[in-house]
Design an enzyme around this catalytic site. Structure first.
Site, mmCIF file in Angstrom:
data_model
loop_
_atom_site.group_PDB
_atom_site.id
_atom_site.type_symbol
_atom_site.label_atom_id
_atom_site.label_comp_id
_atom_site.label_asym_id
_atom_site.label_seq_id
_atom_site.Cartn_x
_atom_site.Cartn_y
_atom_site.Cartn_z
ATOM 1 C CG HIS A 8 26.632 -21.007 -24.061
ATOM 2 N ND1 HIS A 8 25.716 -21.056 -23.043
ATOM 3 C CD2 HIS A 8 26.373 -22.074 -24.848
ATOM 4 C CE1 HIS A 8 24.941 -22.118 -23.202
ATOM 5 N NE2 HIS A 8 25.315 -22.749 -24.289
ATOM 6 C CD GLN A 83 26.560 -35.317 -28.927
ATOM 7 O OE1 GLN A 83 25.932 -36.371 -28.946
ATOM 8 N NE2 GLN A 83 26.387 -34.421 -27.989
ATOM 9 N N GLY A 89 22.628 -34.959 -31.926
ATOM 10 C CA GLY A 89 22.645 -34.627 -30.504
ATOM 11 C C GLY A 89 23.295 -33.297 -30.178
ATOM 12 C CD GLN A 90 26.135 -28.824 -33.469
ATOM 13 O OE1 GLN A 90 25.706 -29.280 -34.533
ATOM 14 N NE2 GLN A 90 27.060 -27.896 -33.412
ATOM 15 C CB VAL A 92 26.502 -25.543 -28.098
ATOM 16 C CG1 VAL A 92 27.112 -24.176 -28.356
ATOM 17 C CG2 VAL A 92 26.125 -25.687 -26.626
ATOM 18 C CG HIS A 96 30.998 -28.470 -29.256
ATOM 19 N ND1 HIS A 96 29.923 -27.909 -29.900
ATOM 20 C CD2 HIS A 96 30.490 -29.456 -28.493
ATOM 21 C CE1 HIS A 96 28.816 -28.519 -29.527
ATOM 22 N NE2 HIS A 96 29.126 -29.474 -28.675
ATOM 23 C CG HIS A 98 31.880 -33.543 -26.475
ATOM 24 N ND1 HIS A 98 31.205 -33.119 -25.357
ATOM 25 C CD2 HIS A 98 31.093 -33.194 -27.527
ATOM 26 C CE1 HIS A 98 30.055 -32.565 -25.706
ATOM 27 N NE2 HIS A 98 29.958 -32.593 -27.022
HETATM 28 W W1 AMW Z 1 26.800 -30.730 -27.679
HETATM 29 O O1 AMW Z 1 25.455 -31.554 -26.959
HETATM 30 O O2 AMW Z 1 26.214 -29.389 -28.379
HETATM 31 O O3 AMW Z 1 27.770 -31.802 -28.531
HETATM 32 O O4 AMW Z 1 27.729 -30.325 -26.292
HETATM 33 C C1 AMW Z 1 27.658 -29.080 -25.619
HETATM 34 C C2 AMW Z 1 28.588 -29.157 -24.439
HETATM 35 O O5 AMW Z 1 28.847 -27.859 -23.988
HETATM 36 C C3 AMW Z 1 28.023 -29.928 -23.256
HETATM 37 O O6 AMW Z 1 29.020 -30.826 -22.778
HETATM 38 C C4 AMW Z 1 27.703 -28.834 -22.242
HETATM 39 O O7 AMW Z 1 27.821 -29.295 -20.909
HETATM 40 C C5 AMW Z 1 28.752 -27.813 -22.598
HETATM 41 N N1 AMW Z 1 28.420 -26.410 -22.299
HETATM 42 C C6 AMW Z 1 27.338 -25.731 -22.723
HETATM 43 N N2 AMW Z 1 27.389 -24.453 -22.316
HETATM 44 C C7 AMW Z 1 28.555 -24.306 -21.641
HETATM 45 C C8 AMW Z 1 29.176 -23.212 -20.975
HETATM 46 N N3 AMW Z 1 28.610 -22.004 -20.925
HETATM 47 N N4 AMW Z 1 30.372 -23.423 -20.388
HETATM 48 C C9 AMW Z 1 30.938 -24.649 -20.411
HETATM 49 N N5 AMW Z 1 30.405 -25.718 -21.027
HETATM 50 C C10 AMW Z 1 29.224 -25.558 -21.637
#
Ligand code: AMW
Length: 151
Positions: A8, A83, A89-90, A92, A96, A98
């Site tokens: 992203h 994650q 469960g990751q 992206v 990061h 949360h």
């Molecule tokens: W992971 O499941 O990889 O631990 O969490 C990814 C997080 O990033 C999720 O909470 C998702 O809603 C958030 N997310 C993904 N893309 C974006 C974005 N472009 N802008 C803001 N939040 C995002």
């Protein structure tokens, strides 16, 4: 200049804190009000890929961000979650943390927040229609930015 978060590109308007090595952004699909994300600026996939100075900065920023979102969203506790890898469960591929403000009764079963985190952004439920508007996200980021400008 946009920030990279995995695949992203993140607009500066939704980023509310940037340090030498980390940044914090609001979530397009928060599981609770004030659910935000803290990331290293360097787009590495796994926690083990971070250098010690990046780990230190990431967690110092996570601590500061937690204090601010707990206050701003009238929380009384915080859930921090990472994650780290697809089987955890990751979705992206960029480290990061949360940060989620918590309050009494926000979930009937306290640990259900982990089920929600697990499923909120998975294929099938995560569509553009379920995301917040850029305006709403930018307004939240602007409100959070103020706390860090005062410090
Ligand atoms: W992971 O499941 O990889 O631990 O969490 C990814 C997080 O990033 C999720 O909470 C998702 O809603 C958030 N997310 C993904 N893309 C974006 C974005 N472009 N802008 C803001 N939040 C995002």
């Amino acid at each position: 200049m946009a920030f990279r978060f995995g695949q992203h590109l993140i607009k500066p308007s939704v980023v509310f804190l940037k340090t030498e090595l980390s940044f914090a952004l609001v979530n397009r699909k928060p599981v609770v009000p004030g659910h935000v994300l803290v990331c290293p600026l360097r787009p590495v996939e796994r926690f083990q890929d971070l250098r010690p100075d990046e780990v230190a900065d990431l967690f110092q920023v996570t601590q500061r961000v937690g204090t601010v979102v707990e206050k701003h969203f009238q929380g009384t506790s915080l859930t921090f979650s990472m994650q780290d890898g697809p089987e955890a469960g990751q979705t992206v591929k960029h480290v990061h943390v949360h940060v989620l403000p918590r309050k009494a009764g926000d979930f009937r079963r306290n640990d259900s927040i982990y089920d929600e985190l697990q499923k909120h952004d998975k294929e099938g439920v995560d569509s553009p229609a379920s995301w917040r508007s850029e305006e709403e996200m930018a307004a939240e980021a602007a409100a959070l930015r103020v706390y860090f400008q005062q410090a």
